[in-house]
Design an enzyme around this catalytic site. Sequence first.
Site, mmCIF file in Angstrom:
data_model
loop_
_atom_site.group_PDB
_atom_site.id
_atom_site.type_symbol
_atom_site.label_atom_id
_atom_site.label_comp_id
_atom_site.label_asym_id
_atom_site.label_seq_id
_atom_site.Cartn_x
_atom_site.Cartn_y
_atom_site.Cartn_z
ATOM 1 N N LYS A 266 59.308 -2.876 -48.117
ATOM 2 C CA LYS A 266 60.569 -3.156 -49.301
ATOM 3 C C LYS A 266 61.885 -3.508 -48.520
ATOM 4 C CE LYS A 266 58.459 0.073 -52.447
ATOM 5 N NZ LYS A 266 58.332 1.549 -53.045
ATOM 6 N N GLN B 275 61.365 7.115 -52.923
ATOM 7 C CA GLN B 275 59.978 6.942 -52.870
ATOM 8 C C GLN B 275 59.264 8.023 -53.266
ATOM 9 O OE1 GLN B 275 58.454 3.961 -51.799
ATOM 10 N NE2 GLN B 275 56.494 5.059 -52.279
ATOM 11 N N ASP C 100 63.276 1.159 -60.494
ATOM 12 C CA ASP C 100 61.883 1.303 -60.467
ATOM 13 C C ASP C 100 61.575 1.388 -61.983
ATOM 14 O OD1 ASP C 100 60.038 1.548 -58.575
ATOM 15 O OD2 ASP C 100 60.682 3.539 -57.704
#
Length: 296
Positions: free
Chosen positions: A54, A98, A121
Amino acid sequence: MSAAIIDGKAFAEGLRGRVADLVPDFVATAGRQPGLTVVLVGEDPASSVYVRSKGKATEAAGMKSDTIILPADTSEDDLLNLVRKLNADATVDGILVQLPLPRQINENAVIATIDPNKDVDGFHPVNAGRLATGLHGFVPCTPLGCLMLLKDRLGDLSGKDAVVIGRSNIVGKPMAQLLLGESCTVTIAHSKTKDLPAVVRRADIVIAAVGRPEMIKADWIKPGAAVIDVGINRIDAGERKTKLVGDVAFDEVSQVAGAITPVPGGVGPMTIAVLLRNTLVAAHRNEGVPLAKDAI
Ligand code: NDP
């Protein structure tokens, strides 16, 4: 019949390129780069690999990437305080914590603390609610990537029968909402669904998000259907080797389907590309810089 292969890798590269092309205009107007901060708690090897990719992809798109790695025994309070600090930092457009998180930390509490306008997200309940009610918000990256691939292949999805197998908050549920938003007739199947093969056989569009290697077989598929395989499963390939397979038995299903995503190279590469897209959108919204609706 042999299905057309939906090349998610190529589509994702194109999307990343389109995002990168829009960054200089943003920088010229806002006087700063769009910024994504990724927080990793602990050293889970798979998560560390995702976080590194990422970061690299964010920088390659011309955006500012920060990765904060915290020890595995970090307390929930310390993580929530970090998230609050990032919420208040005007140079941070997107915050991604995460998952999964260590046991002592409640994931829902963390997700709920992220500013919904920085929740690239799309997991915050406010963004889930916005998606369910047809308002602008952030949509989880994987299902949005699946929708982009489907629209690119099929064009208008209106009136199509779609079956989503899996009802997680990350993939299945938002996927179903997105397809409903495209005027599909949507069925959500899960582990309690009766006669799953018969349910799947009705579908013009099948989304498999189960996490069971090669579960979906050729005789479950209506000839010509579009099959999107979200599953990523590592299985034993003999001789002490492993390989990645999806939730769909690719070799046999590709003989029946009209179009299908491979694993790897299908949905997987879309997730990071959409994350970059969401970060760029967040930056425009946070700075009040207009972005054409269909720019990315
Ligand atoms: P979850 O484990 O959270 O959800 C799995 C879903 O599948 C559940 O709703 C479960 O039903 C359902 N299910 C399990 N077994 C069966 C069965 N035998 N028949 C029908 N339904 C079943 O997984 P995720 O949604 O997080 O992920 C799904 C897959 O997608 C995984 O392989 C994951 O690795 C992959 N993934 C890939 C991504 C990418 O970037 N390509 C990103 C995210 C996930 P129930 O709710 O009843 O338990």
